[in-house]
Every structure is written in structure tokens, then in C-alpha cells.
Design a protein around this motif. Sequence first.
Motif, short mmCIF file in Angstrom:
data_model
loop_
_atom_site.label_atom_id
_atom_site.label_comp_id
_atom_site.label_asym_id
_atom_site.label_seq_id
_atom_site.Cartn_x
_atom_site.Cartn_y
_atom_site.Cartn_z
N CYS A 213 25.93 -10.71 33.61
CA CYS A 213 25.76 -9.77 34.73
C CYS A 213 24.29 -9.54 35.09
N PRO A 214 23.54 -10.60 35.43
CA PRO A 214 22.13 -10.41 35.78
C PRO A 214 21.98 -9.78 37.16
N GLU A 215 20.87 -9.10 37.36
CA GLU A 215 20.46 -8.62 38.68
C GLU A 215 18.94 -8.56 38.72
N LEU A 216 18.41 -8.61 39.94
CA LEU A 216 16.96 -8.63 40.15
C LEU A 216 16.63 -7.73 41.32
N PHE A 217 15.63 -6.85 41.15
CA PHE A 217 15.26 -5.96 42.24
C PHE A 217 13.83 -5.47 42.05
N THR A 218 13.28 -4.89 43.11
CA THR A 218 11.99 -4.22 43.05
C THR A 218 12.17 -2.79 43.52
N LEU A 219 11.29 -1.91 43.07
CA LEU A 219 11.33 -0.50 43.46
C LEU A 219 10.14 -0.14 44.34
N GLY A 220 9.53 -1.16 44.95
CA GLY A 220 8.42 -0.93 45.86
C GLY A 220 7.11 -0.61 45.18
N ASN A 221 7.03 -0.86 43.86
CA ASN A 221 5.81 -0.57 43.10
C ASN A 221 5.06 -1.83 42.68
#
Length: 504
Positions: A213-221
Motif C-alpha cells: 500500500c505505497p503512497e507518495l505526497f508533498t505537504l508544500g514544504n
Amino acid sequence: MSAISLTASFSRPTGYAAAGDTIPFLQDDTYHLFQLSSPPDTLYHPPRVRCTWTRQRSQDLIQWKRDEMPVISPGQAKTDFDSDGSWTGSAVLGPDGHMHIFYTGYNLLENGKQVILHAKSTDRQGTQFTKPEAPICIESGSLEQYEATDFRDPYVFFHEPESQYWMLVATRLAKGPYWTRGCVALLTSKDLKAWTVASQPLHSPNNIFCPECPELFTLGNGKWYLLYSRFSAPHPGTLYMIADNPRGPFHLPRDCSGGVIDGRRWYAAKSCARAGDPSKRIAFGWVHDYVEADSKWLWGGSTTQPREYSARMDGTLQCSVLPEIEKRLQEAGTMFNDHSKQLILNGPGTTVAKAVSTPQCDFYLTFALPKAEANSFGLMLDYDDDMRGYRISFQHVASQYYSVTLVCDMPPFDDFWADLTSHSIPKLVDGPELVRHGAVRLDQPMTLIRSGDIIEFFVGGKVITYRLPQRSKTSAKMKNSVGLFVEDGEIEFNLLRCVPVRYL
């Protein structure tokens, strides 16, 4: 004091069917929570994992409404690619403006081979999906570098910097050390129709069987976060890694917990964007069912209430009680006449304990620790007159940091001691330390959530989640559900709030 109200059917489709992997998706300020659901009254493989996709929706993360019909069901023909289960995937808005689902098809006749399937909807809200007749089209790339058996859990999103869709796949290298060649593959597409396999894995740590269950994201930092779940030690559970570039390299945070957010029993956690705030994510995970008669943990169980991810100043992730629930707790008031209830436990050279009055139902309990001068201290859960019970134990490690550990109700003896004392205690796969976070700060209030036999404890941006076996609850000697203890020192507990929960 009034209770907070939550949706009764949120955690499980029914009392007879378990909830598995969660697939959250935010669309037009509506949260869609897709869940894998096991067939009713099933326990073990293969019938337990012949999953369907169910869905519930919410606009406030508190009240949820479940669809009457499944979104995706396994194929009826034995030759269908998903005849033995429609497994984990993701939802995405396509170039046609409609919702699309990518998921894993499982067929035992193909020796358990897993393929990626693409279901299409006719609108943005995914009112109805049309299942595919064949797996996705992989036109080019280095697919031969991966095993065919483990090729699952596609996570698809539009990667704006490259103006193309990315797909992360949980898989294994075709060559290398057998137990540690798990990796995350990267596929790319312009139109969600034709896919190209990248020449190298996105992430290949050489220490895991398969990163589920991989996922990839950014939080704008400026940081990118790669999350996945591991079912084997060390550090089982959902963990995260950080990179300055979406293509890596990804590094474990130096947080003394191996990057894990919770324990191994909060599993396969996935998140989606928070409406109106790109610096936050809403996370969902599930807690395994446990069969006391067989002493076995099962795949699937109960979905916990949503949580919030955010980033600290140093870029590390923290996980918190949902602000919407915090607001409900404040509106409900406290059980202490709006004043903190101060409990001082003093045990120089010995151990002392004290019961905490809690409702005889599910509850949210919040407390602070303004003073902590002891070798160890913490909470006791479901304990009896013999002081047998589970413990959340705090121990000072450095400066203002403490290790926080959930310890099982009776750590097993070595065999020769068991023979000597005539006490044979089962050696459980989890014990005796069920969950450990190596270094957290205690300068903010902590929250203990009790929901049936499930506990969730939020402390210093980390969480401890576990399902307490029923034998502790049904013990004739069981005395209290929550207590405080101190070993060789003095502790001040300020009990801030204890609010019962009512399920509607």
C-alpha cells in the motif's frame, strides 16, 4: 457532560464482515472512503480475501454515509482476473474529468498472480464504475526486473511537475536476496491508458519482503513523503520516508521509531488531501481482528477514526487526533466540572497505582503530565487485582524525550522458568513489547481513545493502536479499565477530559 456522536457503521461494513485496506479520495470537498470488505463470516485465506470495494462518504469527517451497493465486486467466472479478490488500489480524476479506479486483481488459478485493473466511471463522483476486460496496457519499460506474483496496490496520482500520471506499485525485484528484495516500482502515463515502466525502482531499500500500500505526497514544504506498510520486523506497520525530490532517494527520519507512525496493528494506512489545506492529509488505517480460540491475528478488522498528518518544522511527520473530533470533545465538556482533576502519585523506591474513573462505554480521555520524575510511569489497561494487565509505559531517555511502549498483559517466561513455576504463558507474535516509540516529548496533552476492545493513544505526534484480546475483558478478576502507575518517583497527572462516545 454530553457524549460525542459518531457514525456506528464507520469501522466495519457489517458486524459479520471485516474492513480491510482503506482507499481515501477527496473530490469536490467530499471525502470518499473506499474500503476492502471481506465476505461475511470468513476468517482465513482464501475466502477471507475475496474482497469487494465498498464506499462511504462525508463532508465533515464525522458523519459518514455508506453506499448501499459495492463499488467493485470480484469476477464471477473462474477465469476472471479478480475472481478471488478485488484488492487494494487508488482513485484518481482522469483527463476526461471522470473518476477512475486502479486496483489489484487476484486469481488463484494463475498461482496467485496479481494484475492491475482499471475501472472507469461516467462522472466526477464515481456514481458507477465499469470493470475492465483486461489488465492495464504496459507498452514499454523494464517490467522483467520485477516478479509477476507480487505486483499490486497501485497508487495513481497526477504529477504536476512532469505533467503526467504516476503509478506506484508494491512489488519485488526478480533477482536478489529472497526475503529482502521488496521495492516500489514506478510507472508513468500521459492518458491513464498506456503505461511505461521506469528503468529503476522508485525505492528499493533491500530490507523488506514487500512494501504494501505505497503512497507518495508533498505537504508544500519542499519535502516528499513515501509511505508504505511492512508486515515483518523490524519496525512493522505503516512507516514513512522523506526526500527532497519525488524520485528520491528516500531516507528514514531520525525519530528513534524507524519511521513508523503507529504499531503493526494499525496497518495499510492510506491518506488523502485535506479539503482547503494542502499542508495537511487525512489518514485512515485498520486494526486486525483476533481469534482467541486459535490465537491468530487475521487480515482485516476494524477501521479506526480518521487522523491528521502534518509536518513539523524539521520536515518529520506527526499524526494527531482529528481537529473536528477535538472540537466535538470541547463542545461536550469534561467530566471534571471544567477543571483539571489533579492526581499526584508518589512512590519512592516502590510502585504505586491508582484507578481512573472512566465511563462504562467507549470514551476519549485527555490528560497532561506537568511533572514526571520517576524511573517509569504510565497507564494500566484492563488490569486485575494481581496487577495483570496491559501497560503504556513511559521511560526517560534524554533531555525532554521519553520512550513510550505498550507492553502485553503478561510477558512470557523462558521455558525453564515456566517449568519451574508451573506457569506456561503463550509466546505471542507481538509480545512482550507490542508497540514502541523511541523518543517523544510529553509537553502536549495526550489522548486515549477506547472503542470496544480497540485502544488508540496519541502522544507527541505518534500513535499506539492495539486490539486488546477479549480474555482480559472477560476475566473474572478484571478490576478496572484504566489506571495510573508510578515506579520509584513522583508524577503529577492532570486529567483534562473524559467524554463518552455514542454511535448513531
